[in-house]
Write an enzyme that holds these catalytic residues in place. Sequence first.
Site, PDB file in Angstrom:
ATOM      1  N   LYS A  83      -5.464 -13.540   0.477  1.00  0.00           N
ATOM      2  CA  LYS A  83      -6.000 -12.319   1.090  1.00  0.00           C
ATOM      3  C   LYS A  83      -7.419 -12.604   1.594  1.00  0.00           C
ATOM      4  O   LYS A  83      -8.249 -13.159   0.872  1.00  0.00           O
ATOM      5  CB  LYS A  83      -6.024 -11.194   0.054  1.00  0.00           C
TER       6      LYS A  83
HETATM    7  O1  G3P Z   1      -4.946  -2.188  -1.004  1.00  0.00           O
HETATM    8  C1  G3P Z   1      -6.223  -1.626  -0.813  1.00  0.00           C
HETATM    9  C2  G3P Z   1      -6.447  -0.574  -1.828  1.00  0.00           C
HETATM   10  O2  G3P Z   1      -6.511  -1.140  -3.128  1.00  0.00           O
HETATM   11  C3  G3P Z   1      -7.699   0.222  -1.532  1.00  0.00           C
HETATM   12  O3  G3P Z   1      -7.435   1.500  -1.966  1.00  0.00           O
HETATM   13  O4  G3P Z   1      -7.949   3.830  -2.612  1.00  0.00           O
HETATM   14  O5  G3P Z   1      -9.702   2.005  -2.851  1.00  0.00           O
HETATM   15  O6  G3P Z   1      -9.051   2.827  -0.582  1.00  0.00           O
HETATM   16  P1  G3P Z   1      -8.595   2.589  -2.010  1.00  0.00           P
END
Ligand code: G3P
Length: 217
Positions: A83
Site C-alpha cells: 500500500k
Molecule cells: O481504508 C481507509 C480507512 O481505514 C480510512 O477510514 O474512517 O479513517 O476515513 P476513515
Amino acid sequence: MKFFVDTAIVSDIVELNDYGLVDGVTTNPSLIAKSGRDFKEVIAEICNTVSGPVSAEIASMDFDTMMAEAGCLSRIAPNVVIKLPLTLDSLKACRKLSDKGIKTNVTLCFAANQALLAAKAGATYISPFIGRLDDLNLDGMDLIREIRAIYDSYDFKTEILAASIRTANHVKEAAKEGADVATIPPAVIMSLANHTLTNKGLDQFAKDWEATGQSIL
Ligand code: G3P
C-alpha cells in the site's frame, strides 16, 4: 463486489472469515497503531488467516526507502499487497513494483486525476476515501462514479477499492456505482444483514412454527 475487511484486529477478521465474508484485508498505519501489535507480526498472522490480498502500507516518503520497505513487506507472505500513499515518489515506486509483478494499492485518493495517475502507474488497486470527502460535505460517491467512468473509457485494469466506508449505505452506493471492492470496517459488515422487518418476520415464523407442535428432525 469483493469485501475486504478494514482492520488489523485479527479476531474480527477470523469471525467474519468464518461467515465467508472476507475476500481480503486492508490495513494502514492508523489501524496498525490501534491493534497495538508489531506490524510485521500482525501482517503475517492476517496473511495466514485469509487467502485473499492483505494490504500493508509503507511508512517512508522517499522512493529508495519505499522500495526497500516494499521488498521487506513482500517477503512476509505471498498475499501481501504493498500500500502506497498517492505521491509522485509512490507512483514511481508503484510502477517499479507493478513491473516486477508485485501487487499494489495506491491509497489516500481524493480526486479522479489522482486515480488516473495510479492506473497509469499500473496500480492493482486504487483506494478513494469516500467518508473523508463526505466529512467535508462533498459527495464521496461522485469520486467513485468519476473513476469508474475514466477507467472504463481506457480499459484500465486497476480495481476501484472503495475506502473510508462508514455506513451500510456507503456499501450499497459503492456497489451501485460499480466499485470492484469495498474495504469495510468489521462492524459495518456485520450490520449489513440486519433489518427490523427481517427480525420481526423471523419472530413471527418462530411463534407460528412452535404453534404447529411439529419438529423437522
Ligand atoms: O481504508 C481507509 C480507512 O481505514 C480510512 O477510514 O474512517 O479513517 O476515513 P476513515
